[in-house]
Write a protein that holds these residues in place. Structure first.
Motif, PDB file in Angstrom:
ATOM      1  N   TRP A 152       0.832  -1.207   0.000  1.00  0.00           N
ATOM      2  CA  TRP A 152       0.000   0.000   0.000  1.00  0.00           C
ATOM      3  C   TRP A 152       0.868   1.259   0.000  1.00  0.00           C
ATOM      4  N   LEU A 153       1.902   1.270   0.816  1.00  0.00           N
ATOM      5  CA  LEU A 153       2.809   2.434   0.860  1.00  0.00           C
ATOM      6  C   LEU A 153       3.519   2.622  -0.477  1.00  0.00           C
ATOM      7  N   ASP A 154       3.932   1.524  -1.115  1.00  0.00           N
ATOM      8  CA  ASP A 154       4.583   1.615  -2.430  1.00  0.00           C
ATOM      9  C   ASP A 154       3.639   2.205  -3.471  1.00  0.00           C
ATOM     10  N   ARG A 155       2.378   1.783  -3.451  1.00  0.00           N
ATOM     11  CA  ARG A 155       1.404   2.327  -4.406  1.00  0.00           C
ATOM     12  C   ARG A 155       1.229   3.835  -4.216  1.00  0.00           C
ATOM     13  N   ILE A 156       1.213   4.267  -2.960  1.00  0.00           N
ATOM     14  CA  ILE A 156       1.069   5.699  -2.678  1.00  0.00           C
ATOM     15  C   ILE A 156       2.322   6.443  -3.115  1.00  0.00           C
ATOM     16  N   SER A 157       3.498   5.820  -2.935  1.00  0.00           N
ATOM     17  CA  SER A 157       4.757   6.484  -3.296  1.00  0.00           C
ATOM     18  C   SER A 157       4.860   6.741  -4.795  1.00  0.00           C
ATOM     19  N   GLN A 158       4.111   6.006  -5.602  1.00  0.00           N
ATOM     20  CA  GLN A 158       4.141   6.195  -7.052  1.00  0.00           C
ATOM     21  C   GLN A 158       3.377   7.451  -7.476  1.00  0.00           C
ATOM     22  N   LYS A 159       2.645   8.032  -6.561  1.00  0.00           N
ATOM     23  CA  LYS A 159       1.909   9.271  -6.835  1.00  0.00           C
ATOM     24  C   LYS A 159       2.717  10.426  -6.264  1.00  0.00           C
ATOM     25  N   SER A 160       3.403  11.151  -7.104  1.00  0.00           N
ATOM     26  CA  SER A 160       4.346  12.179  -6.637  1.00  0.00           C
ATOM     27  C   SER A 160       3.663  13.243  -5.775  1.00  0.00           C
ATOM     28  N   TRP A 161       2.396  13.526  -6.013  1.00  0.00           N
ATOM     29  CA  TRP A 161       1.709  14.555  -5.237  1.00  0.00           C
ATOM     30  C   TRP A 161       1.378  14.089  -3.823  1.00  0.00           C
ATOM     31  N   GLU A 162       1.641  12.822  -3.495  1.00  0.00           N
ATOM     32  CA  GLU A 162       1.350  12.272  -2.172  1.00  0.00           C
ATOM     33  C   GLU A 162       2.601  12.169  -1.291  1.00  0.00           C
ATOM     34  N   ALA A 163       3.723  12.759  -1.692  1.00  0.00           N
ATOM     35  CA  ALA A 163       4.996  12.555  -0.985  1.00  0.00           C
ATOM     36  C   ALA A 163       4.935  12.957   0.484  1.00  0.00           C
ATOM     37  N   GLU A 164       4.409  14.128   0.795  1.00  0.00           N
ATOM     38  CA  GLU A 164       4.335  14.561   2.190  1.00  0.00           C
ATOM     39  C   GLU A 164       3.385  13.684   2.989  1.00  0.00           C
ATOM     40  N   LEU A 165       2.275  13.320   2.379  1.00  0.00           N
ATOM     41  CA  LEU A 165       1.302  12.450   3.028  1.00  0.00           C
ATOM     42  C   LEU A 165       1.921  11.083   3.321  1.00  0.00           C
ATOM     43  N   LEU A 166       2.709  10.584   2.386  1.00  0.00           N
ATOM     44  CA  LEU A 166       3.380   9.297   2.565  1.00  0.00           C
ATOM     45  C   LEU A 166       4.320   9.349   3.767  1.00  0.00           C
ATOM     46  N   ASP A 167       5.100  10.407   3.902  1.00  0.00           N
ATOM     47  CA  ASP A 167       5.983  10.572   5.060  1.00  0.00           C
ATOM     48  C   ASP A 167       5.185  10.526   6.357  1.00  0.00           C
ATOM     49  N   GLU A 168       4.091  11.260   6.411  1.00  0.00           N
ATOM     50  CA  GLU A 168       3.263  11.292   7.618  1.00  0.00           C
ATOM     51  C   GLU A 168       2.729   9.899   7.955  1.00  0.00           C
ATOM     52  N   MET A 169       2.287   9.170   6.925  1.00  0.00           N
ATOM     53  CA  MET A 169       1.761   7.822   7.144  1.00  0.00           C
ATOM     54  C   MET A 169       2.854   6.895   7.672  1.00  0.00           C
ATOM     55  N   GLN A 170       4.036   6.965   7.084  1.00  0.00           N
ATOM     56  CA  GLN A 170       5.127   6.099   7.509  1.00  0.00           C
ATOM     57  C   GLN A 170       5.545   6.415   8.941  1.00  0.00           C
ATOM     58  N   PHE A 171       5.657   7.681   9.285  1.00  0.00           N
ATOM     59  CA  PHE A 171       6.030   8.037  10.658  1.00  0.00           C
ATOM     60  C   PHE A 171       4.945   7.585  11.636  1.00  0.00           C
ATOM     61  N   ALA A 172       3.673   7.689  11.229  1.00  0.00           N
ATOM     62  CA  ALA A 172       2.572   7.239  12.086  1.00  0.00           C
ATOM     63  C   ALA A 172       2.615   5.728  12.314  1.00  0.00           C
ATOM     64  N   LEU A 173       3.187   4.973  11.361  1.00  0.00           N
ATOM     65  CA  LEU A 173       3.298   3.522  11.497  1.00  0.00           C
ATOM     66  C   LEU A 173       4.577   3.087  12.207  1.00  0.00           C
ATOM     67  N   GLY A 174       5.383   4.038  12.662  1.00  0.00           N
ATOM     68  CA  GLY A 174       6.575   3.695  13.425  1.00  0.00           C
ATOM     69  C   GLY A 174       7.882   3.736  12.654  1.00  0.00           C
ATOM     70  N   TYR A 175       7.852   4.204  11.413  1.00  0.00           N
ATOM     71  CA  TYR A 175       9.105   4.377  10.677  1.00  0.00           C
ATOM     72  C   TYR A 175       9.936   5.440  11.392  1.00  0.00           C
TER      73      TYR A 175
END
Length: 193
Positions: free
Chosen positions: A31-54
């Motif tokens: 799911w994270l990889d699919r989101i990472s393929q959308k360049s406009w989601e980069a900041e959102l992806l960071d927030e999601m990863q940090f929320a999951l413990g990255y």
């Protein structure tokens, strides 16, 4: 939360947590990889990863940080930064402890962003309850559940992604770990510029 929404949410959580550790871990990362393929989601992806413990790790000091602000405050000139994923067990425990409301607003939101193109129905949003999406998500997760008799072959999962700012000749482009027969092996992929 509506009762029907809670029932659907709990069904998704149960299906996700019933996957084997590797399948569970790989599903979240898919799911994270699919989101990472959308360049406009980069900041959102960071927030999601940090929320999951990255965590971010400095390649220079090996110090870990919970977000970019902490890293930039402590090491403003750091050029080698790694994004470290939590272990499968740590991620499972974290998601298992989520109540229905948190799971809905974090994990289902994550899956909705990953499949936001409508291929599984439209995810929950202000205009749609997303029940078709949630039902299809449960069905998709259940088809990946291990059977009792299944022999588990070697499984692979990523543990580190490098974020590069420098222009070195060789750089580490990916780290991954394999698990086979109770043995863990780490690998490093080097690429040249």
């Amino acid at each position: 939360m509506k009762i029907k929404t809670k029932l659907h949410t709990d069904a998704v959580k149960e299906a996700l947590l019933s996957l084997s550790d590797m399948e569970f871990y790989n599903t979240i990362h898919h799911w994270l990889d699919r989101i990472s393929q959308k360049s406009w989601e980069a900041e959102l992806l960071d927030e999601m990863q940090f929320a999951l413990g990255y965590e971010l790790e400095s390649g220079e000091t090996l110090q870990s940080y919970r977000n970019w602000d902490e890293l930039m405050y402590a090491e403003p000139d750091c050029e080698d930064v790694y994004l470290i994923a939590p272990s499968p067990l740590k991620l499972r425990r974290y998601i298992d402890k989520m109540d229905s409301h948190s799971f809905y607003h974090n994990i289902i939101y994550l899956a909705g962003k990953a499949y936001g193109d409508g291929e599984m129905g439209y995810p929950p949003n202000a205009f749609c309850d997303g029940y078709e999406f949630l039902e299809n998500l449960v069905a998709s997760l259940r088809k990946n559940q291990p059977s009792q008799e299944k022999n588990h072959h070697s499984e692979t999962f990523r543990i580190i992604n490098q974020t590069q700012y420098n222009e070195g000749f060789f750089q580490v482009s990916e780290h991954w770990r394999t698990y086979s027969g109770g043995k863990v092996t780490d690998f490093v992929l080097l690429t040249s510029n």
